[in-house]
Design an enzyme around this catalytic site. Structure first.
Site: not given
Length: 476
Positions: A257, A330
């Site tokens: 990130k 996910r």
């Protein structure tokens, strides 16, 4: 906390909380209670306002409710009052319950009071909030017996308080093993079965997508399974399945990130909501069978981390092409859903996760994104959320978005690579692992599980989903 119903406050000494509906700034009729008169020039019940008067050995704290009230506004008002007036809430407090107050709004009032004891200063030396002390007394001036409602409200608030704490504590404290220990403790206290699978057990079972995310961290991953069975289990008893994302810290992996990493301790807020829900449904002894799974791990950067272009396995047997290691939530949810469906076969499944920034771009910080293949489940979740101010709103699962997750080398890929429809493609990925289950719903709560409000200077956990999921399960 001791709660009693009183008919008058003749001999009461302490703090009196007096909720007041809004009148008018120019009203000639003052607000009066207990021999205390307040002119509309200084207070007329405007929402979020308050006014205090010290008289008759009592501190009278008038609380403005505004012209109309709902569950969320009442909860927020009372949480704020308790938070901001810690110094005047001595060991005796009386609450004036308005006549004909609906049970749900009374619940919001009591729940807000206890939630107002929360303090972000977990590592500061400070005095315990008066409401949390064992000898604290709350007197309810009411025509009806609100004690059962108050007791239920406190159970809701306590589940939220624990969820706040799990999300707000630092990641060097709340790691996967900490979450697993919390689940085991709650299971023993509130009465539900907890099974924790470590790295070796997960490997033996083939939870490959979950382990791929965890392999870059030195911390032991924990696949937490919780099972609540009501005392009266009949043929008509419904079985609900929950799955929560338990990423205790998300660096993004090798797709590291570039912004917002400070807040990535909150990436387990969906899992925390499931822990809080399991505690609450067991505490309330709901007559519904619930099985919940929270895969807990860190998404870290190391020479053992999974990398973009990897092809990994999954519990379902499907192969997954890794396009972006920051689309890790996910992956663990995919194994959680597959394991839940194969081994427990619930009638209805709901997963909850801080999954995508796309959901925040769509809804801001007002509601969560809802995806489901079942219209009835969609409406029930929306109704439950609307009734308590934890709103979700549906987005499509059309097959037009299916190409976004199609891979040329594997059965499916974990990220579309497109700058648009990110929340939808993530939901389509999860749908792929539901085995066409007829009643599955996914809630992307990235914008509402961790946020800013008037209670703190920094972002913190909101416990979004705890009451919503409980309400949904209770009303099925």
């Amino acid at each position: 906390m001791k709660i009693t119903i009183v008919k008058d406050l003749t001999h009461f000494e302490g703090t009196i909380l007096i909720p007041v509906f809004e009148t008018n700034a120019k009203s000639l009729v003052p607000i009066e209670f207990h021999g205390v008169s307040v002119s509309s020039k200084v207070f007329y019940g405007k929402k979020d306002s308050s006014y205090s008067v010290d008289k008759y050995d009592c501190l009278h704290l008038f609380i403005g409710l505004g012209k109309s009230i709902d569950y969320k506004s009442v909860f927020t008002i009372f949480r704020r009052i308790i938070t901001r007036n810690k110094e005047v809430l001595n060991m005796k407090v009386a609450l004036v319950v308005p006549d004909a107050l609906p049970a749900d709004l009374a619940e919001a009032m009591f729940s807000g009071m206890l939630a107002g004891t929360y303090d972000l200063g977990h590592y500061k030396k400070q005095e315990q909030h008066p409401l949390l002390k064992p000898d604290f007394e709350l007197s309810l001036l009411a025509k009806e017996d609100f004690v059962p409602i108050a007791e239920r409200a406190f159970k809701i608030a306590n589940a939220k308080l624990e969820t706040y704490r799990l999300v707000d504590l630092p990641p060097n404290k709340v790691n996967p093993e900490y979450l697993a220990e919390c689940a085991v403790k709650n299971g023993a206290t509130f009465g539900f079965k907890v099974t924790v699978l470590d790295r070796d057990a997960c490997s033996n079972l083939g939870l490959s997508a979950f382990l791929a995310v965890a392999q870059g961290s030195a911390r032991e991953p924990q696949f937490v399974i919780m099972e609540y069975t009501p005392e009266k289990l009949g043929k008509e008893t419904k079985h609900i399945g929950l799955v929560g994302k338990g990423i205790t810290f998300d660096t993004g992996g090798l797709n590291i990130k570039t912004a917002g990493m400070l807040h990535m301790k909150s990436d387990m807020a969906g899992g925390a909501a499931v822990f809080g829900t399991m505690r609450l449904i067991a505490d309330l002894q709901l007559n519904t069978k619930v099985t919940a799974i929270v895969p807990c791990c860190e998404n870290s950067v190391d020479n053992t981390s999974f990398v973009p272009a990897d092809v990994i396995g999954s519990y379902s047997g499907h192969s997954i092409e890794i396009i972006d290691t920051d689309a890790e939530g996910r992956l663990i949810l995919a194994d959680g859903l597959s394991y839940l469906i194969k081994n427990f076969k619930p009638d209805v499944i709901v997963d909850i996760a801080t999954l995508t920034g796309s959901s925040v771009a769509t809804f801001g910080y007002e509601c969560g994104a809802l995806f489901t293949n079942n219209e009835a489940v969609s409406k029930q979740l929306q109704r439950a959320g609307d009734s308590i101010g934890e709103r979700v709103w549906p987005l499509p699962l059309w097959d037009a978005y299916k190409p976004d997750i199609e891979s040329e080398i594997a059965d499916v890929k974990n990220y579309s690579g497109k700058p648009v429809a990110g929340a939808i493609s993530a939901a389509k990925f999860l749908e792929f692992f539901t085995g066409n289950h007829p009643a599955w719903a996914h809630m992307d709560v990235a914008g509402v599980a961790f946020g800013d409000d008037e209670f703190a200077k920094t972002k913190h956990g909101t416990a979004f989903g705890v009451h919503l999921l409980t309400k949904f399960i209770e009303n099925l």
